[in-house]
Scaffold this active site. Structure first.
Site, PDB file in Angstrom:
ATOM      1  N   SER A 131       0.877  -1.293   0.001  1.00  0.00           N
ATOM      2  CA  SER A 131      -0.087  -0.166  -0.046  1.00  0.00           C
ATOM      3  C   SER A 131       0.988   1.093  -0.084  1.00  0.00           C
ATOM      4  O   SER A 131       2.147   1.028  -0.309  1.00  0.00           O
ATOM      5  CB  SER A 131      -1.023   0.017   1.452  1.00  0.00           C
ATOM      6  OG  SER A 131      -2.058   1.042   0.964  1.00  0.00           O
ATOM      7  N   ASN A 132       0.139   2.400   0.154  1.00  0.00           N
ATOM      8  CA  ASN A 132       1.010   3.549   0.288  1.00  0.00           C
ATOM      9  C   ASN A 132       0.582   4.419   1.629  1.00  0.00           C
ATOM     10  O   ASN A 132      -0.492   4.161   2.217  1.00  0.00           O
ATOM     11  CB  ASN A 132       1.084   4.391  -0.743  1.00  0.00           C
ATOM     12  CG  ASN A 132      -0.283   4.697  -1.286  1.00  0.00           C
ATOM     13  OD1 ASN A 132      -0.907   5.264  -0.483  1.00  0.00           O
ATOM     14  ND2 ASN A 132      -0.732   3.987  -2.337  1.00  0.00           N
ATOM     15  N   ARG A 133       1.310   5.822   1.591  1.00  0.00           N
ATOM     16  CA  ARG A 133       1.023   6.373   2.837  1.00  0.00           C
ATOM     17  C   ARG A 133       0.032   7.285   2.710  1.00  0.00           C
ATOM     18  O   ARG A 133      -0.561   8.111   3.563  1.00  0.00           O
ATOM     19  CB  ARG A 133       2.332   7.341   3.103  1.00  0.00           C
ATOM     20  CG  ARG A 133       3.363   6.648   3.627  1.00  0.00           C
ATOM     21  CD  ARG A 133       4.674   7.239   3.974  1.00  0.00           C
ATOM     22  NE  ARG A 133       4.411   8.703   4.634  1.00  0.00           N
ATOM     23  CZ  ARG A 133       5.109   9.742   4.255  1.00  0.00           C
ATOM     24  NH1 ARG A 133       5.986   9.480   3.237  1.00  0.00           N
ATOM     25  NH2 ARG A 133       4.832  10.705   4.761  1.00  0.00           N
TER      26      ARG A 133
END
Ligand code: CTP
Length: 222
Positions: free
Chosen positions: A21-23
């Site tokens: 995923s990402n932030r």
């Protein structure tokens, strides 16, 4: 007007307990949804997993993976007048998802990744689209130049570029600073401000663009 807004990250599973995923926090997309609702517009919010309170009065569709977001966007896009793709969609996903937890073996481990589908690009390619298409561009360098390339490549009407290289603006932050690029080469800048305030300005800009576009095409909005 009817808005479709995507927000937050996607999660691409590796095994039952892990994902890529990402932030992205979803704050910008949720702020745009709130700003549109405050002006009494209709909002469908397609959201990846975030910890934010869903806006009251929005039609919320919760998704997790790129595939789920892709399907949801395509199911709802034709019902909207302005489509704002703010989500930070994963560009790659594991080629194989393990049905059991992957055990550690001590040695090096590599994961084979394959590209996901580009939702914005898929909407931009549609010749028959009646809605205004807005993309976002998260960049760490050559912000304006890279965003302009994305605007052309993905055939959007508007792209909102933000610099995500610093810790105090963009990803996860409550603050942002954006450049808005239009397909005719025009551009405008919103200097550093709370995402909530930026969202209010963006909604005005999108509405103004949509009204002009629909007037030109003689499209009635009901
Ligand atoms: N986007 C999308 N589907 C993807 C990847 C991105 O719809 N699989 C959309 C995002 O929602 C955003 C725009 O495309 O509106 C640009 O996303 P960004 O992450 O900035 O760029 P990428 O196209 O992923 O390119 P790169 O990672 O190389 O900068």
């Amino acid at each position: 007007m009817r808005f479709l807004i995507t927000a937050g990250p996607t999660r691409e599973p590796i095994d039952p307990v892990r994902y890529i995923s990402n932030r992205s926090s979803g704050k910008m997309g949720y702020a745009i949804a709130e700003a549109a609702l405050a002006e009494r517009h209709d909002v469908t919010l397609i959201s990846g997993p975030v910890t934010l309170e869903p806006p009251r009065n929005a039609k919320l569709i919760s998704v997790s993976t790129n595939d789920e977001m892709f399907e949801a966007v395509h199911r709802h896009a034709d019902k909207c007048n302005i489509c704002v793709l703010c989500a930070a969609v994963a560009d790659y996903k594991p080629a194989h998802v393990s049905s059991t937890k992957i055990k550690k073996h001590g040695a090096k481990f590599s994961l084979e990744l394959i590209p996901t589908r580009d939702i914005l690009d898929s909407l931009g390619r549609r010749q028959d689209r009646q809605f205004v298409l807005v993309g976002f561009a998260a960049e760490t360098d050559h912000v304006e130049e890279n965003a302009a390339k994305k605007l052309r490549a993905k055939n959007c009407d508007i792209i909102v570029a933000n610099d995500v290289s610093g810790a105090d603006s963009g990803i996860e932050s409550d603050m942002n600073e954006v450049i808005i690029l239009f397909r005719d080469g025009e551009k405008t800048k919103i200097s550093r401000a709370l995402k909530k305030n930026i969202a209010r300005d963006l909604v005005k800009i999108f509405l103004d663009f949509a009204t002009k576009t629909f007037d030109k095409k003689n499209v009635m909005i009901n």
